[in-house]
Design an enzyme around this catalytic site. Structure first.
Site, short mmCIF file in Angstrom:
data_model
loop_
_atom_site.label_atom_id
_atom_site.label_comp_id
_atom_site.label_asym_id
_atom_site.label_seq_id
_atom_site.Cartn_x
_atom_site.Cartn_y
_atom_site.Cartn_z
N GLU A 3 0.87 -1.17 0.00
CA GLU A 3 0.00 0.00 0.00
C GLU A 3 0.91 1.22 0.00
O GLU A 3 2.13 1.06 0.07
CB GLU A 3 -0.91 0.01 1.23
CG GLU A 3 -1.91 -1.14 1.22
CD GLU A 3 -2.81 -1.16 2.43
OE1 GLU A 3 -3.16 -0.08 2.94
OE2 GLU A 3 -3.18 -2.25 2.88
N LYS A 59 -0.37 3.80 -5.80
CA LYS A 59 0.38 2.54 -5.79
C LYS A 59 1.18 2.33 -7.07
O LYS A 59 1.82 1.30 -7.24
CB LYS A 59 -0.60 1.38 -5.58
CG LYS A 59 -1.33 1.45 -4.24
CD LYS A 59 -2.45 0.44 -4.14
CE LYS A 59 -3.32 0.72 -2.93
NZ LYS A 59 -4.56 -0.07 -2.94
#
Length: 264
Positions: A3, A59
DNA sequence: CAACCTGTTCGCCA
DNA sequence: ATGGCGAACAGGTT
């Protein structure tokens, strides 16, 4: 693992290679990780090019090379970047190896939910562009936040926090952490939150993003003991605030852990 | 052995 | 047209 903060952590691993030339590229073009990517062009443009800089957008990682070449890497569920010695021998899950004189840059992803992209040219490709402001951006403000929640008012707030078009870089554990800090039940509809709760939710979103970026930069990266992340995986996990046993259910398509007592 | 997993995309439906 | 949702993708770990 990847993440927001872990993506940043992995991106930095290749900083050791900045300024150095790529001497060889190794990949298998048929692998799923390269879907829709022109691997012949990737190889021909990167061999001989120097790594100039890199950054992340949510991301998505972007590596810029000399000659207007950009390598995009998304880590998916199980991806990781490593730096290995020059004589490194890849195994079957090491999908991309960029060889320099002193080292090998490796992208590994057993499940191949990640992706390798390539673009050449001074005009950015669609996948490189991003309208969505980063959490740390000034444009990620209460107005943006509120209108995004309004747009998705019928969905559970947990599902909304996972939408990358609004919450750039937020993933499953961060979403749970944010909701726990804001004391909001994950299955509450996004449109049912009043102004005070939306304000709290924005504040905790910023806090969790900022703190995880700050802490995870270090090699012994552990979030503080008081965070939910340490409890949310085990069936016996307890709320760090009031020690109530956490409830677990699938919300927004993902396993979600929360405290039924302090999250309302 | 079965269930589970820090992500995205697609097709179907309302 | 837009948004919500379940399934699919794949292999390692528990």
């Amino acid at each position: 693992m990847p993440e927001l903060a872990e993506v940043e952590f992995y991106r930095r691993k290749w900083d050791a290679a900045i300024g150095q030339r790529i001497r060889a590229v190794e990949l298998h073009a048929r692998k799923r990780i390269f879907r829709e990517t022109n691997t012949r062009e990737l190889v021909s443009r990167l061999v001989g090019a120097r790594l100039i800089s890199s950054h992340t957008r949510g991301k998505q990682m972007l590596f810029h090379f000399s000659g207007d070449a950009t390598l995009g890497i998304h880590l998916g569920m199980s991806g990781a970047l490593r730096v290995e010695p020059a004589n490194f021998e890849p195994d079957k899950h090491d999908h991309l190896v960029l060889r320099q004189r002193q080292r090998a840059l490796v992208f590994r992803d057993p499940r191949q939910f990640g992706r390798v992209r390539f673009h050449h040219g001074d005009v950015a490709a669609d996948w490189m562009r991003r309208e969505t402001p980063e959490i740390s951006d000034r444009r990620f403000d209460q107005q943006f936040f509120d209108s995004f929640l309004q747009r998705h008012r019928r969905a559970p707030i947990k599902a909304v926090l996972l939408l990358q078009s609004g919450f750039s870089g937020i993933g499953n554990w961060m979403a749970d952490e944010i909701l726990w800090r804001a004391k909001i039940r994950p299955n509450r509809k996004a449109g049912a939150l009043n102004a005070a709760r939306r304000s709290a939710l924005l504040r905790e979103t910023r806090f969790v993003a900022r703190e995880s970026l700050r802490v995870i930069g270090r090699e012994d990266r552990q979030m503080p003991k008081s965070w939910l992340i340490h409890e949310r995986w085990s069936a016996s996990g307890k709320c760090p605030r009031d020690k109530t046993k956490l409830r677990r259910a699938t919300i927004g398509g993902r396993t979600t852990a929360w405290c039924v007592r302090c999250q309302r």
